[in-house]
Design an enzyme around this catalytic site. Structure first.
Site, PDB file in Angstrom:
ATOM      1  N   ASP A 411       8.826  -5.161  16.103  1.00 30.36           N
ATOM      2  CA  ASP A 411       7.927  -5.620  17.151  1.00 30.36           C
ATOM      3  C   ASP A 411       8.575  -6.712  17.997  1.00 30.36           C
ATOM      4  O   ASP A 411       9.348  -7.533  17.496  1.00 30.36           O
ATOM      5  CB  ASP A 411       6.644  -6.155  16.498  1.00 30.36           C
ATOM      6  N   GLU A 464      10.801  -2.111  19.758  1.00 30.00           N
ATOM      7  CA  GLU A 464       9.871  -2.259  20.874  1.00 30.00           C
ATOM      8  C   GLU A 464      10.537  -3.228  21.845  1.00 30.00           C
ATOM      9  O   GLU A 464      10.459  -4.438  21.679  1.00 30.00           O
ATOM     10  CB  GLU A 464       8.515  -2.801  20.412  1.00 30.00           C
TER      11      GLU A 464
END
Length: 731
Positions: A411, A464
């Site tokens: 993330d 990401e």
């Protein structure tokens, strides 16, 4: 005066300064005072048991009462040396005596090699060293079972073990620091196998805090915050899957991923219930993988798991760590790969967790311009510190090895790569070269990726990452970050912008659907329609579609077919596979009732099931995802008709023609260039009645003739239904 003479009467007590540190909880080596110590022809046993009314040393069949000296310190001098073993019988007021082995009789449970590797940041199984571990030792009086505890707090003035076992008393179980390592350690006999505990840390700043174990394998159910001693006796049944995983390269294989938030998929289910219901559903829908929003323990449910406090503990909201293993095992045995979201970019500031753990910036960077993420109100890890880097790299390996996880979706990578990420001018500190790149974070990501792929071949790491950073999926040995894949955020934004427009205006934005092919092979991409696109007022995929319900359904069906046909792997958030109309919230479940109330939802759900089946059976859709050889335009420029068409090619020589009509009206007599004449079978028509479409199509196929078109040697005349996708293969 001999040593034995000193150890009588008041001389049983340690030096006053030593005693003061022990009582204050700031002694660095309580084992040097407590336990058994030989002096010439005497042995002194000391025990620190505040609130005890009597302490007796049991040596064989003999009993020696310890004298209470002061502040809970008991001691006795035995008239002999070479003490082999003993037990302590401790009595508290109003309680029966209980007999235990003396915790301060045992040697350290960490070795020099472990401490050396940790200091260098290169211990690949660090979770086996730090944290809480049930152990047994054989002594002269029998086997002693208990739990060893170890925690890194190099700047702490003192650390004690507290928990249910001692009434959360910070005095009875002081820990020792092991040399310059900064690791505090203690073995506590008879500690409950699932007991709750924390560390009471006397910080360098003078503040005393009770901390959860950074390496805890289990926790209390939030909002409670204690760590729980946890060990595994799980027997895996996924040997075939794991053996096959080591031989696979996910980049060149089919990969369609169902993204799931466990707490709101169907609220109230445990890990083991999910092992049945979620597994059955994913198999029925035909996805190859599931991606779980972060499962590491997090106190605030509203963070969806992205503010982690216990990186080594699956959340206890749904069961035990072994229950989570059972979920992964069931998915593997059903042929489903498991990816989890992993959050090494930042962590919350909760006073009982990692932040300022020993009274100093320890896990976080000491420079506030690097150590805090202003947007999220969180701390940023100090990626340049060896022990912190080791904590994170080992954590990645822990999930891959201990829980058989097949992939990590990392993330917020962009926030790690740039020192000025979301910071005002003057609010960030340049690197040593004066640049904005976070060189330590780059090195960490490279080390994490290289180590993960070495230790667990066949796994996938996904970034990401939303910036033009070059080489995210390039191997580390040629300067890349080493990820297997990265999310294609540009494709997602452009595509959703386009399909949300009224078809009347789409021709003016045709470039939004073609631009992605200019960079489609610069990285290995995942095409995400993720949770981020159905929250915070964005609505849902269904809600973005213009028009009435019939048109919305057609728009969503064509969007999903376009996603699966475009080069790259697919990711779809739960609920979107049946066109959920309400925006997602972690506080409630999906609107499964839609499947009972309208045909549009059933049609979309069936379409996703069929698309996944077709996808898995056609290597043209996935085997050459990352190379230009897997794709060619048929016509990228038909903006007047809102039509896109292209070919997909497989490594096995297979081909698939894909045509998308994003206009609100059908196109009849639409000539399409094809690579060969003959019969072409319509393997997908998103407007078919089985998907609750209008049923316009080509009666299952078309005949291509040797009439060149679109620069190709053959062509066929098609009917393109309104807002639809057609996939064709040679019959």
């Amino acid at each position: 005066m001999s040593r034995s003479e000193k150890l009588t009467g008041e001389h049983l007590a340690p030096e006053p300064a030593e005693m003061a540190r022990l009582v204050a909880g700031t002694h660095h080596n309580p084992h040097g005072i407590l336990g058994a110590h030989e002096y010439d022809d005497h042995t002194v046993i000391r025990a620190f048991r505040p609130h005890a009314v009597e302490v007796v040393a049991l040596v064989g069949k003999d009993r020696f009462s310890l004298q209470h000296l002061d502040s809970g310190l008991f001691a006795v001098a035995l008239p002999f040396v070479d003490l082999i073993d003993y037990r302590l019988q401790v009595t508290y007021e109003g309680c029966e005596p209980h007999t235990v082995a003396d915790a301060y009789r045992f040697l350290p449970t960490l070795g020099e090699v472990d401490l050396h590797l940790f200091a260098e940041g290169r211990h690949e199984r660090l979770w086996e060293v730090l944290g809480a571990h049930p152990r047994s030792f054989t002594t002269a009086d029998g086997v002693v079972s208990g739990v060893s505890f170890a925690v890194w707090a190099p700047n702490a003035k003192g650390v004690s073990l507290i928990g249910e076992f001692n009434g959360w008393n910070g005095h009875e179980a002081p820990m020792r620091v092991l040399g310059p390592s900064g690791v505090w350690e203690l073995f506590w006999p008879d500690f409950p196998c699932d007991g709750l505990y924390k560390f009471r840390v006397h910080g360098a700043d003078g503040v005393v805090t009770d901390r959860a174990d950074p390496f805890a394998f289990g926790t209390e159910v939030p909002p409670q915050t204690a760590s729980r001693v946890t060990s595994s006796d799980y027997t895996w049944g996924d040997d075939d899957w794991m053996a096959g995983r080591a031989l696979r390269n996910p980049v060149n294989e089919a990969m369609s991923t169902y993204e799931v938030h466990l707490g709101s998929w169907r609220p109230g289910l445990s890990y083991r219930q999910l092992a049945r219901e979620l597994t059955d559903y994913i198999v029925d829908q035909g996805f190859t993988h599931v991606e779980l929003l972060p499962v590491a323990e997090h106190p605030f449910a509203g963070s969806w798991g992205y503010q982690v406090t216990s990186y080594y503990a699956p959340t206890s909201r749904f069961g035990t760590p072994d229950d989570f293993r059972a979920l992964v095992d069931a998915l593997h045995q059903a042929g489903i790969g498991v990816i989890v979201d992993w959050v090494p970019a930042h962590f919350p500031k909760d006073a009982w967790a990692l932040g300022r753990f020993d009274g100093t910036p320890l896990y976080e960077h000491s420079d506030p311009k690097r150590g805090e993420q202003l947007d999220w109100g969180t701390y940023v890890f100090d990626f340049g510190r060896p022990e912190v880097r080791n904590f994170l790299v080992a954590n990645a390996l822990y999930w891959l090895q201990e829980f058989h996880i097949d992939g990590l979706r990392v993330d917020a990578v962009a926030s790690m790569l740039y020192l000025d990420y979301s910071r005002p001018e003057g609010g960030w500190t340049p690197n040593v070269h004066g640049g904005r790149e976070n060189l330590e974070a780059v090195q960490f990501l490279q080390e994490m990726n290289a180590t993960a792929h070495k230790v667990a071949p066949g796994i996938v790491t996904i970034a990401e990452e939303s910036t033009p950073w070059s080489g995210v999926t390039r191997p580390t040995n040629i300067g890349g970050l080493g990820f297997s894949m990265k999310w294609n955020m540009g494709w997602m934004h452009d595509t959703l912008d386009y399909v949300s427009r009224d078809p009347v205006y789409r021709s003016y934005h045709h470039h939004e659907m073609t631009f992605s092919m200019l960079y489609a092979f610069s990285e290995n991409y995942v095409l995400p329609l993720s949770h981020d696109e159905v929250v915070h007022g964005k609505g849902t995929l269904w809600g973005r579609m213009p028009g009435n319900n019939h048109v919305k359904a057609a728009g969503l069906r064509s969007l999903l077919a376009y996603q699966w046909a475009h080069p790259g792997k697919q990711l779809l958030f739960m609920g979107q596979e049946f066109g959920q109309r309400a925006e997602w919230s972690e506080q409630r479940g999906l609107d499964w009732f839609q499947l009972d109330e309208n045909g549009f939802s059933n049609g979309i759900q069936r379409l996703v099931r069929d698309i996944n089946d077709i996808y898995r059976c056609h290597p043209a859709l996935w085997s050459l995802d990352t190379t230009p050889e897997g794709y060619s335009w048929i016509d990228a420029n038909d903006s007047a008709n809102n039509v896109l068409s292209f070919m997909r090619y497989g490594s096995d020589g297979s081909v698939l023609a894909c045509v998308f009509n994003f206009a609100g009206a059908e196109h009849r007599d639409y000539r399409l260039g094809l690579p060969r004449a003959g019969r072409w079978r319509e393997v997908l028509n998103t407007d078919a009645t089985i998907y609750h479409g209008s049923g316009i199509g080509n009666l299952g196929g078309v005949d291509a003739t040797d009439d060149p078109w679109h620069g190709r040697p053959a062509s066929a005349v098609l009917v393109l239904p309104p807002t639809s996708a057609l996939w064709l293969t040679p019959a």
